[in-house]
Write a protein that holds these residues in place. Structure first.
Motif, PDB file in Angstrom:
ATOM      1  N   GLN A 230       0.826  -1.210   0.000  1.00 22.38           N
ATOM      2  CA  GLN A 230       0.000   0.000   0.000  1.00 22.38           C
ATOM      3  C   GLN A 230       0.862   1.263   0.000  1.00 22.38           C
ATOM      4  O   GLN A 230       0.595   2.204  -0.760  1.00 22.38           O
ATOM      5  N   TRP A 231       1.903   1.281   0.838  1.00 26.12           N
ATOM      6  CA  TRP A 231       2.767   2.466   0.890  1.00 26.12           C
ATOM      7  C   TRP A 231       3.491   2.682  -0.430  1.00 26.12           C
ATOM      8  O   TRP A 231       3.609   3.823  -0.904  1.00 26.12           O
ATOM      9  N   PHE A 232       3.978   1.605  -1.029  1.00 21.22           N
ATOM     10  CA  PHE A 232       4.660   1.741  -2.317  1.00 21.22           C
ATOM     11  C   PHE A 232       3.681   2.181  -3.407  1.00 21.22           C
ATOM     12  O   PHE A 232       4.055   2.895  -4.346  1.00 21.22           O
ATOM     13  N   SER A 233       2.417   1.766  -3.289  1.00 26.28           N
ATOM     14  CA  SER A 233       1.401   2.220  -4.253  1.00 26.28           C
ATOM     15  C   SER A 233       1.167   3.720  -4.118  1.00 26.28           C
ATOM     16  O   SER A 233       1.065   4.441  -5.118  1.00 26.28           O
ATOM     17  N   PHE A 234       1.083   4.195  -2.862  1.00 28.70           N
ATOM     18  CA  PHE A 234       0.931   5.637  -2.652  1.00 28.70           C
ATOM     19  C   PHE A 234       2.129   6.398  -3.217  1.00 28.70           C
ATOM     20  O   PHE A 234       1.975   7.478  -3.818  1.00 28.70           O
ATOM     21  N   ALA A 235       3.327   5.852  -3.026  1.00 27.81           N
ATOM     22  CA  ALA A 235       4.522   6.506  -3.557  1.00 27.81           C
ATOM     23  C   ALA A 235       4.485   6.544  -5.080  1.00 27.81           C
ATOM     24  O   ALA A 235       4.867   7.558  -5.696  1.00 27.81           O
ATOM     25  N   THR A 236       4.024   5.468  -5.688  1.00 28.05           N
ATOM     26  CA  THR A 236       3.932   5.433  -7.155  1.00 28.05           C
ATOM     27  C   THR A 236       2.955   6.485  -7.668  1.00 28.05           C
ATOM     28  O   THR A 236       3.222   7.182  -8.655  1.00 28.05           O
ATOM     29  N   ILE A 237       1.814   6.605  -6.987  1.00 27.92           N
ATOM     30  CA  ILE A 237       0.829   7.610  -7.392  1.00 27.92           C
ATOM     31  C   ILE A 237       1.421   9.016  -7.284  1.00 27.92           C
ATOM     32  O   ILE A 237       1.242   9.867  -8.170  1.00 27.92           O
ATOM     33  N   ALA A 238       2.132   9.275  -6.182  1.00 27.13           N
ATOM     34  CA  ALA A 238       2.736  10.595  -6.002  1.00 27.13           C
ATOM     35  C   ALA A 238       3.787  10.871  -7.070  1.00 27.13           C
ATOM     36  O   ALA A 238       3.872  11.992  -7.593  1.00 27.13           O
ATOM     37  N   LEU A 239       4.586   9.864  -7.408  1.00 27.49           N
ATOM     38  CA  LEU A 239       5.612  10.059  -8.433  1.00 27.49           C
ATOM     39  C   LEU A 239       4.997  10.256  -9.811  1.00 27.49           C
ATOM     40  O   LEU A 239       5.493  11.063 -10.618  1.00 27.49           O
ATOM     41  N   ILE A 240       3.920   9.541 -10.096  1.00 25.70           N
ATOM     42  CA  ILE A 240       3.238   9.742 -11.387  1.00 25.70           C
ATOM     43  C   ILE A 240       2.670  11.152 -11.472  1.00 25.70           C
ATOM     44  O   ILE A 240       2.791  11.840 -12.499  1.00 25.70           O
ATOM     45  N   ALA A 241       2.051  11.598 -10.353  1.00 26.85           N
ATOM     46  CA  ALA A 241       1.519  12.962 -10.341  1.00 26.85           C
ATOM     47  C   ALA A 241       2.635  13.988 -10.515  1.00 26.85           C
ATOM     48  O   ALA A 241       2.476  14.989 -11.230  1.00 26.85           O
ATOM     49  N   ALA A 242       3.792  13.732  -9.889  1.00 26.24           N
ATOM     50  CA  ALA A 242       4.926  14.643 -10.046  1.00 26.24           C
ATOM     51  C   ALA A 242       5.429  14.644 -11.475  1.00 26.24           C
ATOM     52  O   ALA A 242       5.789  15.696 -12.024  1.00 26.24           O
ATOM     53  N   GLY A 243       5.461  13.471 -12.104  1.00 27.54           N
ATOM     54  CA  GLY A 243       5.901  13.403 -13.494  1.00 27.54           C
ATOM     55  C   GLY A 243       4.965  14.138 -14.427  1.00 27.54           C
ATOM     56  O   GLY A 243       5.411  14.861 -15.338  1.00 27.54           O
ATOM     57  N   VAL A 244       3.648  13.971 -14.230  1.00 26.49           N
ATOM     58  CA  VAL A 244       2.674  14.670 -15.067  1.00 26.49           C
ATOM     59  C   VAL A 244       2.798  16.175 -14.882  1.00 26.49           C
ATOM     60  O   VAL A 244       2.764  16.958 -15.845  1.00 26.49           O
TER      61      VAL A 244
END
Length: 259
Positions: A230-244
């Protein structure tokens, strides 16, 4: 394309920094959950290895052993030095653990602390039953531990931990003292006994009506793996948002000098 004003770029940069920090925090939390999972797997392996190991015999020459290993000891119960550990629940029922030193048969003055079992906490006006162990030589079997399982001590946060054993032991009223946590050096100092550096969690047996059902430590590593995912999923979402956000910011032209 419409040039991006400086204020928008500043906001985008601030959002990018926050998203990056959020991703780093989530990754750190996920890594901590992975470490907890590995610790629980190691603990489970130690418990399983201990259950399959042959029983150790504690005496004056063999004073220690690995945690979770079965052990046995011959000796005599020292009933006057019994201690009650409060707030120990069993299947949701409040109760107490009964701890009594067992003097080694081959070494007077040397003893091992034994967690004998659980008894329900009496409701007034009833009192505790007779908790004295049998007199005479006995053979006690159980599991080795290096500390009494602790409960959370609110006083440790305020600098006023729960009171330990009284220096005058046993108590003059004849009632066993009650404590919440019991480090091994406390009964040794209060009784003057040479206590072994281990204690024995007694196996199921007939002993003053006590119940030997001991709660084990949590070894469910799969729960930690789920939390880590779950924590790694949240990190992935944050990184995707940062990339966009970075892509949208960079594709816009800089503001015009005459804007």
């Amino acid at each position: 394309m419409v040039p991006q004003p400086p204020a928008s770029r500043t906001k985008a940069l601030s959002a990018l920094i926050l998203l990056t920090l959020l991703a780093a925090a989530c990754i750190g939390a996920g890594q901590w959950q992975l470490r907890r999972a590995h610790e629980r797997e190691t603990l489970l392996a130690a418990i399983e290895a201990g259950r399959q190991a042959p029983a150790l015999t504690l005496d004056a020459q063999h004073r220690d052993g690995p945690t979770w290993h079965p052990a046995k000891v011959h000796g005599h119960w020292l009933n006057p030095f019994t201690v009650l550990l409060d707030n120990r629940n069993l299947k949701g029922q409040p109760g107490l653990w009964v701890a009594t030193p067992l003097e080694l048969q081959d070494s007077p003055g040397t003893a091992v602390l034994v967690l004998r079992g659980w008894v329900a906490r009496p409701l007034p006006p009833t009192t505790l039953p007779n908790l004295e162990a049998a007199t005479g030589p006995v053979l006690v079997q159980g599991t080795l531990l290096h500390r009494v399982p602790r409960l959370f001590d609110l006083g440790s946060l305020t600098g006023q931990p729960d009171p330990a054993l009284s220096a005058a032991f046993p108590h003059t009223d004849g009632q066993p003292p009650r404590v919440q946590n019991l480090p091994l050096d406390a009964p040794a100092a209060a009784t003057g006994l040479d206590l072994l550096p281990v204690l024995l969690q007694q196996a199921p047996t007939q002993d003053a009506g006590l119940i030997q059902e001991w709660p084990g430590p949590s070894t469910n590593a799969s729960q930690n793996y789920n939390y880590a995912l779950q924590w790694f999923s949240f990190a992935t979402i944050a990184l995707i948002a940062a990339g966009v956000l970075t892509w949208r910011t960079l594709r816009r032209p800089p503001p015009s000098p005459h804007a």
